[in-house]
Design an enzyme around this catalytic site. Sequence first.
Site, PDB file in Angstrom:
ATOM      1  N   ASP A 481       0.836  -1.210   0.000  1.00 11.57           N
ATOM      2  CA  ASP A 481       0.000   0.000   0.000  1.00 11.57           C
ATOM      3  C   ASP A 481       0.872   1.262   0.000  1.00 11.57           C
ATOM      4  O   ASP A 481       2.082   1.201   0.268  1.00 11.57           O
ATOM      5  CB  ASP A 481      -0.883  -0.041   1.262  1.00 11.57           C
ATOM      6  CG  ASP A 481      -2.156   0.773   1.142  1.00 11.57           C
ATOM      7  OD1 ASP A 481      -2.256   1.588   0.211  1.00 11.57           O
ATOM      8  OD2 ASP A 481      -3.047   0.604   1.995  1.00 11.57           O
ATOM      9  N   ASP A 551     -11.124   2.079  -2.942  1.00  6.09           N
ATOM     10  CA  ASP A 551     -11.693   1.730  -1.634  1.00  6.09           C
ATOM     11  C   ASP A 551     -13.217   1.749  -1.694  1.00  6.09           C
ATOM     12  O   ASP A 551     -13.882   1.363  -0.737  1.00  6.09           O
ATOM     13  CB  ASP A 551     -11.216   2.711  -0.562  1.00  6.09           C
ATOM     14  CG  ASP A 551      -9.787   2.433  -0.142  1.00  6.09           C
ATOM     15  OD1 ASP A 551      -9.281   1.330  -0.430  1.00  6.09           O
ATOM     16  OD2 ASP A 551      -9.158   3.321   0.467  1.00  6.09           O
TER      17      ASP A 551
END
Length: 734
Positions: A481, A551
């Site tokens: 990430d 997301d």
Amino acid sequence: MENTSPAIQYFADPGLWLLSTANTAYLFGRSANGRVQHLYWGEKITDAQDVSAFGLIAEGDPVGDYDVIAVQLQRKGLVPVDEYPAWGGFFYQEPCLKATFAGGVRDSHLVYSRHEVKTTSDGLPLLVVTLKETLYPLEVDLYYKVVPELDLLERWSVVRNTGQERIELEAALSAGWHLPNRVQGQYRLTHLTGRWNTECQVRHDLLPDGKTTLESRRAITSAEMNPFFALDWWDADSGGAGEESGEVWFGALGWSGSWKITLERSADPERVYIAGGVQDFEFRWQLGAGEEFTTPPFTAGFTANGFGQASRNLHRYQLDYLLPRSHARKLRPVIYNSWEVYFFDFNEEKQFELADRAARLGVELFVIDDGWYGRRWSDRVSLGDWFVSPEKFPNGLGPLIKRVNELGMNFGLWVEPESVNADSDLYRAHPDWVYNFPRRPRNEVRKAMMLNLARPEVATYIFDCLDKLLSQNNISYIKWDFNRPITEPGWPDAPLEHQREIYVRHVTALYEVVDRLRAKYPAVAWEACSSGGARLDLGMIRHFDQVWPSDNTDPFDRLFIQEGYSFAYAPKTMVNWVTESNGSHSINNQALNLRYRFHSAMTGTLGVGEDLHRYTPEYEAEVAAYIREYKAIRPIVQEGDLYRLISPRRGSLAALEYVKPDRSEAVVFVYRHTEHYWFSAARVRLCGLDPARSYRVEGLRREIVVSGQSLMSLGLLPELSGHFASALIKLTAL
Ligand code: DGJ
């Protein structure tokens, strides 16, 4: 003619290179004065003799008399622009190269020096044309890797200092692309824009006069703009290219840091020049004696068969050439990830229970996201301290991984190695490891700062942390990430003149660390993530196996995000989770049915991110059945050809079709998000089937057998009623 390869032909007299793919031609040549100029890119030139017969190139022009050549070429209806324009003389457009030589001379004249035809390690023809500066010791190698069967060219360049004195580069782009001159119409730009939770939104805009810039200055690819473009020819009668028809020129840049693609249009006749590569804002590169600067690849193609074919060519390119070879042909496993359920609030016991439940569903890869390390009970601490949390996992990760493996699943772990929290052992020990400008505040996002990967000791630290985790634990997958852009890109200890190399060095170091880890742990799969989909590009796809697009896991919003994603990137790389209807991100606050949620997520690599503790036995059985169904169609979805039959942007119905390359099987997803005014039934016409074969069609009210021809002309009638209804239809050739 020197016949060097069917894909790369060189006509020594007058000096032309013709790059041919299955359906396209790309032509450029050198004039008598040595300028290497673009001539044509588009539909195939079938007879190579025509190239000479047209007398395409200007002759006898003195060096520097650019206008003379330009006028001559324009009269022939050609694009009179340097193949790789450098800033100098009368050139006022976006330069691919801007250099400062000894004594402060800042204008460059590049002329032909030599060329060579080779074969790449993956068996593709490669042309290297070397240009040299007329006065100063600088060379530029222009690389053209031809992918004949996919009508693509992968281009990059290498800028070399062949002298003793330093040369400063202010811009060194990968490639310039020139579109054919046209009249009575206008080029239209298709690109992907967005923001967090809204990545990859497709936009079509007529290209205005002047310059349009797509770019990121954030040190990551960015959610705001994606390094992909497509241009089609728009006129009032035809309305431009469609999904399966019309001419489209398209390309995508393989770079995961700050980037730039400029598109310059001048009208009458319409001329478009595209330049792209590493962002030159906050860029300066010092080229010492004998040093080289290699630009990232910029891949582009032309098709006469619409945006759908452009996407399929890019997808196949990723599957066949770009994705890391160790995993390229492996089917991506079904993931379980509890991030949206627990965020940081979990421990070993909770994960044990989840693992048992995930295994019952048919999950193949059990992943622990953020929160497993240091004192990570919130996003404000411990980034940088990559040791297993003694509070959450008093016995380390070993017992959980053992259990996960016993249950028949692989184990995966999340990391964010390029970031550090102020509240971390790492930052306390090395406050100088983050990007910073002296006397300026260090901006934080989620209380995190960015590590300076250009520092070799930082790259080593990251490699060692990951190396330790991977050597001590049976980890099969890493989700890597990156949750904030870089700010204050200073490196106070570095010499002043190297300060603006940071944005490039960071990305190169990232690729190197990941490649070294991949070489040492070849069985591990890697997923790229960046606050959702802010690091999605062909560079990541060259080093990582899959990408987290957003997301936002709302299944309806996802149809739009996934559609945009699929314009440039292969469905196999696209990870989609089924999450709570009213998931913890509470996006749109809408509770949609499980079937629709699965059908939305099954169009790439499937994951589940729900709270499995809330599952009733009936619900669990339903979820397990969808996962079984996904596994049955997975080879077609992950490795087939995608046809975007109906865009969700068009109305209340959307449809996607995936066809196995041998056309023996296909799957069709149809989504209806609203039903109003007693919407009458709409037939969905399929694509890409074998017209001569009969297909068994399952998933409609009753099973039928129909010819490929009828499925493509008459179409299917999915009977969907109500809001957020969906169908999954399977076709098998008999
Ligand atoms: C952002 C990612 O997009 C999410 O999937 C999750 O991994 C969080 N970061 C964790 O901090």
